[in-house]
Design a protein around this motif. Structure first.
Motif, short mmCIF file in Angstrom:
data_model
loop_
_atom_site.label_atom_id
_atom_site.label_comp_id
_atom_site.label_asym_id
_atom_site.label_seq_id
_atom_site.Cartn_x
_atom_site.Cartn_y
_atom_site.Cartn_z
N THR A 86 -7.75 6.59 3.57
CA THR A 86 -7.25 5.77 4.67
C THR A 86 -6.85 4.40 4.13
OG1 THR A 86 -9.46 4.92 5.12
CG2 THR A 86 -8.79 6.93 6.32
N LEU A 87 -6.15 3.63 4.93
CA LEU A 87 -5.84 2.26 4.53
C LEU A 87 -7.13 1.47 4.29
CD1 LEU A 87 -2.86 1.40 6.91
CD2 LEU A 87 -2.76 1.77 4.44
N GLU A 88 -8.13 1.72 5.13
CA GLU A 88 -9.42 1.04 4.98
C GLU A 88 -10.05 1.34 3.62
OE1 GLU A 88 -8.70 1.68 9.40
OE2 GLU A 88 -8.42 2.86 7.59
N CYS A 91 -8.23 -0.40 0.80
CA CYS A 91 -8.64 -1.81 0.69
C CYS A 91 -9.93 -1.93 -0.11
CB CYS A 91 -8.84 -2.42 2.08
SG CYS A 91 -7.32 -2.80 2.97
N ARG A 107 -9.54 -11.59 0.28
CA ARG A 107 -8.83 -10.68 1.17
C ARG A 107 -8.04 -9.68 0.35
NH1 ARG A 107 -3.74 -11.33 4.44
NH2 ARG A 107 -4.13 -10.30 6.41
N LYS A 109 -5.14 -6.70 1.37
CA LYS A 109 -4.34 -6.09 2.43
C LYS A 109 -3.51 -4.97 1.83
CE LYS A 109 -0.75 -7.11 5.85
NZ LYS A 109 0.13 -8.16 6.38
N SER A 111 -0.60 -2.14 2.90
CA SER A 111 0.35 -1.81 3.97
C SER A 111 1.31 -0.72 3.54
CB SER A 111 1.12 -3.06 4.41
OG SER A 111 1.84 -3.61 3.34
N GLU A 117 2.69 -0.31 9.08
CA GLU A 117 1.24 -0.18 9.20
C GLU A 117 0.56 -0.99 8.10
OE1 GLU A 117 1.13 4.36 10.98
OE2 GLU A 117 0.65 4.04 8.87
N SER A 118 -0.58 -1.61 8.44
CA SER A 118 -1.34 -2.33 7.44
C SER A 118 -2.80 -2.43 7.84
CB SER A 118 -0.76 -3.74 7.23
OG SER A 118 -0.94 -4.53 8.38
N CYS A 119 -3.61 -2.75 6.85
CA CYS A 119 -5.04 -2.96 7.05
C CYS A 119 -5.45 -4.07 6.10
CB CYS A 119 -5.81 -1.67 6.75
SG CYS A 119 -7.60 -1.83 6.94
N ALA A 120 -6.27 -4.99 6.57
CA ALA A 120 -6.75 -6.07 5.74
C ALA A 120 -8.28 -6.10 5.74
CB ALA A 120 -6.21 -7.41 6.23
N LEU A 121 -8.83 -6.33 4.57
CA LEU A 121 -10.27 -6.47 4.40
C LEU A 121 -10.55 -7.91 4.03
CD1 LEU A 121 -13.18 -5.37 3.91
CD2 LEU A 121 -12.46 -4.86 1.56
#
Length: 123
Positions: A86-88, A91, A107, A109, A111, A117-121
């Protein structure tokens, strides 16, 4: 020395295939497919002597590109920790590999720009 906190960011790209083994039944996510990914890594901190920078951007660039290269044109599911890519989880994959060299990593990220679509930690 300044007490201001600065953030520096580098970006890398990679292309890879994946599938989500536990995705919703009969969804396209469970079938093998590919994406173009973009990953951003941000390091935060105060400028350090003698140069006066948070971290060496060239070192961050090289480290980020090296991790992206591990994944480029491969099947993400085959990488340890990415059995469900997954994107998560992507990350987390990047954060775990970059944090050792860049303790100020703040951070990551990931995408898929072509589909928005994107995900940032935040660390």
């Amino acid at each position: 020395m300044t007490s201001q906190i600065f953030e520096i960011t580098k970006v890398a790209t990679f292309d890879a295939a994946h599938y989500l083994p536990d995705g919703p039944a009969e969804s396209p996510y469970t079938r093998l497919h590919g994406h173009s990914f973009q990953v951003e890594a941000t390091v935060a901190g105060t400028p350090q002597p003698p140069v006066g920078w948070v971290a060496d951007l060239a070192e961050l660039d090289g480290a980020l590109r090296a991790v992206a290269l591990e994944l480029d044109h491969g099947l993400l599911n085959e990488k340890p920790g990415l059995d469900s890519p997954t994107l998560e989880n992507l990350c987390l994959y990047f954060a775990e590999r970059l944090k050792v060299q860049f303790p100020g990593l703040a951070r990551v990220k990931v995408s898929r720009p072509t589909i928005g679509e994107s995900c940032a930690l935040s660390l």
